[in-house]
Design an enzyme around this catalytic site. Sequence first.
Site, short mmCIF file in Angstrom:
data_model
loop_
_atom_site.label_atom_id
_atom_site.label_comp_id
_atom_site.label_asym_id
_atom_site.label_seq_id
_atom_site.Cartn_x
_atom_site.Cartn_y
_atom_site.Cartn_z
N ARG A 1 -0.46 1.52 29.73
CA ARG A 1 -0.08 2.02 30.87
C ARG A 1 -0.19 0.72 31.73
O ARG A 1 0.45 1.06 32.93
CB ARG A 1 -1.23 2.92 31.40
CG ARG A 1 -1.14 4.22 30.52
CD ARG A 1 -2.45 5.00 30.79
NE ARG A 1 -2.80 5.48 32.36
CZ ARG A 1 -2.26 6.54 32.90
NH1 ARG A 1 -1.45 7.41 32.21
NH2 ARG A 1 -2.49 6.51 34.21
N ARG B 1 2.81 -9.02 33.92
CA ARG B 1 4.09 -9.69 34.29
C ARG B 1 3.80 -11.32 34.70
O ARG B 1 2.81 -11.42 35.05
CB ARG B 1 4.58 -8.70 35.25
CG ARG B 1 4.08 -8.31 36.54
CD ARG B 1 5.11 -7.96 37.66
NE ARG B 1 4.83 -6.22 37.56
CZ ARG B 1 4.29 -5.72 38.10
NH1 ARG B 1 3.33 -6.00 39.07
NH2 ARG B 1 4.31 -4.30 38.06
N ARG C 1 -13.15 13.83 28.93
CA ARG C 1 -13.91 12.83 29.67
C ARG C 1 -14.16 13.34 30.99
O ARG C 1 -13.14 13.94 31.58
CB ARG C 1 -13.07 11.59 29.48
CG ARG C 1 -14.05 10.23 29.76
CD ARG C 1 -15.24 10.22 28.75
NE ARG C 1 -16.09 9.19 29.23
CZ ARG C 1 -17.29 8.76 28.98
NH1 ARG C 1 -18.03 9.81 28.23
NH2 ARG C 1 -18.09 7.80 29.47
N ARG D 1 -14.76 2.13 39.55
CA ARG D 1 -14.00 1.73 40.60
C ARG D 1 -14.50 2.40 41.91
O ARG D 1 -15.26 3.44 42.04
CB ARG D 1 -12.69 2.27 40.34
CG ARG D 1 -12.23 3.70 39.91
CD ARG D 1 -10.77 3.49 39.75
NE ARG D 1 -10.59 4.94 39.21
CZ ARG D 1 -9.32 5.30 38.58
NH1 ARG D 1 -8.31 4.56 38.32
NH2 ARG D 1 -9.28 6.58 37.97
N GLU E 1 -16.84 6.09 41.51
CA GLU E 1 -16.41 6.80 40.54
C GLU E 1 -17.11 6.58 38.93
O GLU E 1 -17.01 5.45 38.57
CB GLU E 1 -14.98 6.58 40.11
CG GLU E 1 -14.15 7.81 39.49
CD GLU E 1 -12.61 7.42 39.41
OE1 GLU E 1 -12.14 7.30 40.39
OE2 GLU E 1 -11.94 7.50 38.54
N TYR F 1 -2.31 13.00 28.55
CA TYR F 1 -2.78 11.97 29.49
C TYR F 1 -1.49 11.73 30.70
O TYR F 1 -0.87 10.93 30.66
CB TYR F 1 -2.82 10.65 28.91
CG TYR F 1 -3.85 9.73 29.81
CD1 TYR F 1 -4.19 9.72 31.15
CD2 TYR F 1 -4.28 8.40 29.34
CE1 TYR F 1 -4.88 8.72 32.13
CE2 TYR F 1 -4.87 7.50 30.00
CZ TYR F 1 -5.27 7.63 31.42
OH TYR F 1 -5.82 6.92 32.20
N ASP G 1 0.55 11.53 34.08
CA ASP G 1 0.50 11.39 35.46
C ASP G 1 1.20 12.57 36.19
O ASP G 1 1.83 13.39 35.68
CB ASP G 1 1.07 10.07 35.80
CG ASP G 1 0.06 9.10 35.55
OD1 ASP G 1 -1.15 9.21 35.45
OD2 ASP G 1 0.50 7.99 35.29
#
Length: 379
Positions: free
Chosen positions: A175, A179, A252, A283, A303, A351, A353
Site C-alpha cells: 500500500r 519513490r 483488528r 499514530r 490510536e 482491506y 479504502d
Amino acid sequence: MDMKKQYDYLIVGSGLYGCVFAHEATNRGKSCLVIDKRGHTGGNVYCEEMEGINVHKYGAHIFHTNSREIWDYVNSFVEFNRYTNSPVANYNGELYNLPFNMNTFYQLWKVKTPAEARAMIKSQVDENKVSNPANLEEQALSLVGTDIYEKLIKGYTEKQWGRSATELPAFIIKRLPVRFTYDNNYFNDKYQGIPIGGYNKLTDGLLAGIDVRLGVDYFESRADWDAMAAQVVFTGNIDQYYDYRFGRLEYRSLRFEHTIYNEENHQGNAVVNYTTRDIPYTRTIEHKHFEFGSQPKTVVTREYPEEWTPDKEAYYPVNDARNTEIFNRYRALADRESNVIFGGRLAEYKYYDMHQIIGSALKKVSVHFDQTTTEYGNQ
Ligand code: FAD
Ligand code: UDP
C-alpha cells in the site's frame, strides 16, 4: 414490490457502502430503510465536532482515488479541499518523512541523489537474498532493505496487527509508495483531499430523503427486520450473519484517545506515526490540519491497536491464510443467497479504502439494477 413488505431494501449499516447503495436504489425509484447499531450514520468516516474542529471519530480518513468517475461522484455531494497526506514518522525521537522517498533516504543515510539511494537500498536488499517474498517481512526487506524495515516498518506493523510481520500477507506493505523523488505525498493517486466541512456532508448528502433508524442492531430482531423489506443489503460482519458456523473471523480493533490542547498547533502535522514497539499507540492525529483550521484550541487523537473481541468495533480484516480460508466458506454461502447482497469492508472481509468501497457499491448497483458491468476506472 412484494405487497406485504414495507420497503424494497433493508440496508444494514450506514457506512459508505450502505449510503451509496441506498442513494442509487432510491434514484431508481426503490424504497429503502437504512439501519445502524451506532447512534449516527456514516460508519467509520463519521466526524464529530469538537472545539469547532471536525474530529475523525474512528481514525484519520484521507480520500484518494485514480478514478475520475469516483472523484466526480463524491464531489457532487461536497467540495473537497487540496489536503495531501504527508505523515511524519517518529522513531526513538528521530523524525523521518513518509512514504519512503528521497527525503527519508537523506534523513537515514545522508544520500542526496536517486542513484546513491538506489545503490544503498540495493546493497541491503541483496544481503537479505529474498527471491519470492511470501510474507510482509520478506516483502518489505526485498523492497526497501533492512534499515527502513527495522526503523520504520517492523515495530509499527507488529503493534498494528498484533502478530509477527512474518505471519502477515505481503500485500499490506505494498500500500505504501517507494519513490526516488523528494515527494512526501503518501499516495500516488491522481485525486486526493478532505471534504470541506467533514465527511458527514458526504454521507448526509447520500442519505438525503431516505428513512434511517439508528441505535438498532439487526441481529437483535433479525426476523422482524427481514419482514420489512423484499431484499437485504448487509454490510456487517459476514461470520455473524451465518452464526459463526465455520468459526469466527479475526479482526483488528482500535481504541481512540482524544485530547483537547489549549494551544493552536500541537504537532505541526495532521499525522505522526510512532514506529517503535515500546510506544503503545501507532499514530497521533491532529485533526484541524486536515482542513487547515485556525481554531484557538486543537484536538489530538492517539490510536491504540487492540485485539478484537465481540464487544469491540471490528476495524480491519486480518487477511492471513487461516482467515481467508474461513471467509471463502462464508462467501460461498453468500454467493448462493438470492435476496441478500453482501458488501463493504466487513461483509466482503477486504482491506478496502473509501474509493474502493464506493467503486464496489456502484459496480454492484450497475449489475443489480441496470444489468451492466460498469468499471470505475483504475481506482
Ligand atoms: P463501515 O464504515 O464499517 O460501516 C458499516 C456500518 O454497519 C457501521 O456503521 C456499523 O455500525 C454498521 N453495522 C454493522 N453491523 C451491524 C448490525 N448488526 N446492525 C446494524 N448496523 C450494523 N480509507 C481511505 O480511503 N482513506 C483513509 O485514510 C482511511 N483511513 C482509515 C483509518 C481507519 C482507522 C480505518 C478503520 C479505516 C480507514 N479507511 C480509510 C477505510 C474506510 O473506513 C472504509 O473503506 C469505509 O469506511 C468502509 O465503509 P463500509 O460501509 O464498508 O463500512
Ligand atoms: N506501515 C508501517 N509503518 C508506517 C506506516 C505503515 O510499517 O509508518 C505499514 C503497516 O504494516 C500498515 C501498512 O503499512 O498496516 C499500511 O499502512 P496504512 O497507512 O495504509 O494503514 P491504514 O491507514 O490503513 O491503517
